[in-house]
Scaffold this active site. Structure first.
Site, mmCIF file in Angstrom:
data_model
loop_
_atom_site.group_PDB
_atom_site.id
_atom_site.type_symbol
_atom_site.label_atom_id
_atom_site.label_comp_id
_atom_site.label_asym_id
_atom_site.label_seq_id
_atom_site.Cartn_x
_atom_site.Cartn_y
_atom_site.Cartn_z
ATOM 1 N N LYS A 126 0.859 -7.170 -0.990
ATOM 2 C CA LYS A 126 0.573 -6.974 0.447
ATOM 3 C C LYS A 126 -0.942 -6.835 0.675
ATOM 4 O O LYS A 126 -1.497 -7.458 1.575
ATOM 5 C CB LYS A 126 1.294 -5.718 0.975
ATOM 6 C CG LYS A 126 2.804 -5.760 0.833
ATOM 7 C CD LYS A 126 3.474 -4.587 1.545
ATOM 8 C CE LYS A 126 3.141 -3.235 0.969
ATOM 9 N NZ LYS A 126 3.663 -2.985 -0.390
ATOM 10 N N ARG A 182 7.337 2.052 6.959
ATOM 11 C CA ARG A 182 8.031 2.161 5.668
ATOM 12 C C ARG A 182 9.378 2.841 5.829
ATOM 13 O O ARG A 182 10.085 3.019 4.837
ATOM 14 C CB ARG A 182 7.166 2.971 4.710
ATOM 15 C CG ARG A 182 6.472 2.156 3.628
ATOM 16 C CD ARG A 182 5.600 3.100 2.835
ATOM 17 N NE ARG A 182 5.233 2.676 1.540
ATOM 18 C CZ ARG A 182 4.023 2.211 1.205
ATOM 19 N NH1 ARG A 182 3.120 2.002 2.119
ATOM 20 N NH2 ARG A 182 3.742 1.958 -0.046
ATOM 21 N N ARG A 194 -3.423 -2.728 -12.368
ATOM 22 C CA ARG A 194 -4.241 -2.862 -11.157
ATOM 23 C C ARG A 194 -5.456 -1.944 -11.243
ATOM 24 O O ARG A 194 -5.358 -0.817 -11.730
ATOM 25 C CB ARG A 194 -3.388 -2.482 -9.940
ATOM 26 C CG ARG A 194 -4.158 -2.438 -8.636
ATOM 27 C CD ARG A 194 -3.261 -2.609 -7.460
ATOM 28 N NE ARG A 194 -2.379 -1.479 -7.210
ATOM 29 C CZ ARG A 194 -1.443 -1.487 -6.269
ATOM 30 N NH1 ARG A 194 -1.239 -2.551 -5.533
ATOM 31 N NH2 ARG A 194 -0.680 -0.439 -6.091
ATOM 32 N N ARG A 230 -5.792 3.970 -9.518
ATOM 33 C CA ARG A 230 -5.208 4.939 -8.582
ATOM 34 C C ARG A 230 -4.336 5.945 -9.328
ATOM 35 O O ARG A 230 -3.644 5.580 -10.282
ATOM 36 C CB ARG A 230 -4.339 4.197 -7.544
ATOM 37 C CG ARG A 230 -5.127 3.599 -6.412
ATOM 38 C CD ARG A 230 -4.318 2.661 -5.558
ATOM 39 N NE ARG A 230 -2.992 3.147 -5.191
ATOM 40 C CZ ARG A 230 -2.145 2.496 -4.393
ATOM 41 N NH1 ARG A 230 -2.509 1.320 -3.887
ATOM 42 N NH2 ARG A 230 -0.976 2.983 -4.096
ATOM 43 N N ARG A 274 8.026 5.238 -7.072
ATOM 44 C CA ARG A 274 7.651 4.495 -5.860
ATOM 45 C C ARG A 274 8.644 3.368 -5.607
ATOM 46 O O ARG A 274 8.982 3.083 -4.449
ATOM 47 C CB ARG A 274 6.229 3.958 -5.982
ATOM 48 C CG ARG A 274 5.204 5.080 -5.866
ATOM 49 C CD ARG A 274 3.834 4.662 -6.364
ATOM 50 N NE ARG A 274 3.225 3.634 -5.554
ATOM 51 C CZ ARG A 274 2.204 2.872 -5.965
ATOM 52 N NH1 ARG A 274 1.721 3.005 -7.183
ATOM 53 N NH2 ARG A 274 1.681 1.982 -5.164
HETATM 54 P P1 AMP Z 1 0.271 2.105 -0.756
HETATM 55 O O1 AMP Z 1 -1.208 2.037 -0.950
HETATM 56 O O2 AMP Z 1 0.731 1.325 0.432
HETATM 57 O O3 AMP Z 1 1.025 1.776 -2.013
HETATM 58 O O4 AMP Z 1 0.609 3.636 -0.413
HETATM 59 C C1 AMP Z 1 0.317 4.677 -1.343
HETATM 60 C C2 AMP Z 1 1.130 5.911 -0.989
HETATM 61 O O5 AMP Z 1 0.759 6.383 0.317
HETATM 62 C C3 AMP Z 1 2.637 5.719 -0.909
HETATM 63 O O6 AMP Z 1 3.256 5.789 -2.189
HETATM 64 C C4 AMP Z 1 3.040 6.885 -0.002
HETATM 65 O O7 AMP Z 1 3.017 8.115 -0.700
HETATM 66 C C5 AMP Z 1 1.897 6.903 1.002
HETATM 67 N N1 AMP Z 1 2.178 6.031 2.173
HETATM 68 C C6 AMP Z 1 1.547 4.866 2.498
HETATM 69 N N2 AMP Z 1 2.056 4.347 3.622
HETATM 70 C C7 AMP Z 1 3.046 5.193 4.030
HETATM 71 C C8 AMP Z 1 3.960 5.189 5.122
HETATM 72 N N3 AMP Z 1 3.973 4.208 6.038
HETATM 73 N N4 AMP Z 1 4.843 6.224 5.203
HETATM 74 C C9 AMP Z 1 4.844 7.229 4.308
HETATM 75 N N5 AMP Z 1 4.003 7.282 3.255
HETATM 76 C C10 AMP Z 1 3.111 6.273 3.103
#
Ligand code: AMP
Length: 208
Positions: A15, A88, A122, A155, A166
């Site tokens: 994404k 999400r 990553r 990360r 996740r």
């Molecule tokens: P990402 O960078 O999109 O993989 O997001 C990293 C982490 O941020 C996720 O594993 C969640 O803990 C949190 N997070 C990101 N977007 C959301 C969302 N829309 N709703 C809830 N938690 C989120």
């Protein structure tokens, strides 16, 4: 070309990478909840303090915190928008639907084994949020961001253990959005395998 795109797909499905390419080629503005939350954690804000434990566990940050944050960002965004990592949950999707119309939900489909390989290899830029992969998309100079020169990092939630949580969270909370947007006639699924450029060709066709 569609003006509001929701990027769906599990963690590691591309994404961020595909969203970034759409921004540089077509002038979209990308709003990434993950990037915003990591920024909040880095700056030690109230939101960051609350979000960190959920993120480190591979769980979702509570809906009220996310919806509040995104309402402001969406209201401030101008022009064509890509939403990366939001919504999400169904509750977040309903809140988004009250604020704006979604033109297309682009679902990047990748199998779990490939996702784990991608995520654990990553590396991310803490400064401009660019993402790299140690084998498939390595930076020109080891450990350094091609775009801004910052030192790359892994990360906290890109470890194998957290990735499995996740993926489980994705299946339970986020996958239902595939049916949600399909029911609204907005869903397009692209197989997210192949090189970054091959996938981008499919993505471009999907958003025409
Ligand atoms: P990402 O960078 O999109 O993989 O997001 C990293 C982490 O941020 C996720 O594993 C969640 O803990 C949190 N997070 C990101 N977007 C959301 C969302 N829309 N709703 C809830 N938690 C989120």
């Amino acid at each position: 070309m569609k003006s509001t795109i929701v990027l769906l797909g599990p963690p590691g499905s591309g994404k961020g990478t595909q969203g970034e390419k759409l921004c540089s080629e077509f002038g979209y503005v990308k709003l990434s909840t993950g990037d915003m939350l990591r920024e909040a954690v880095k700056n030690g804000t109230e939101l960051g303090k609350k979000a960190k434990e959920y993120m480190d566990a591979g769980a979702l940050v509570p809906n009220d915190l996310i919806i509040g944050m995104m309402k402001e960002k969406i209201a401030a965004a101008d022009g064509k928008v890509i939403l990366d990592g939001f919504p999400r949950t169904i509750e977040q999707a309903d809140a988004l639907g009250e604020q704006m119309d979604v033109d297309i939900a682009l679902n990047l489909d990748v199998d779990d084994g490939e996702l784990v390989k991608r995520i654990t290899m990553r590396r991310s830029c803490p400064s401009c949020n660019a993402v790299y992969h140690l084998l498939y998309n390595a930076p020109k100079n080891e450990g350094v961001c091609d775009k801004c020169g910052a030192k790359l990092y892994q990360r906290d939630d890109d470890t194998e253990e957290t990735v499995l949580n996740r993926l489980k969270t994705y299946r339970e909370k986020t996958m239902p959005l595939i049916g949600y947007y399909e029911g609204k006639g907005k869903l397009v699924t692209v197989e997210g395998v192949g090189s970054i450029d091959e996938i981008f060709e499919k993505v471009k066709k999907a958003i025409q």
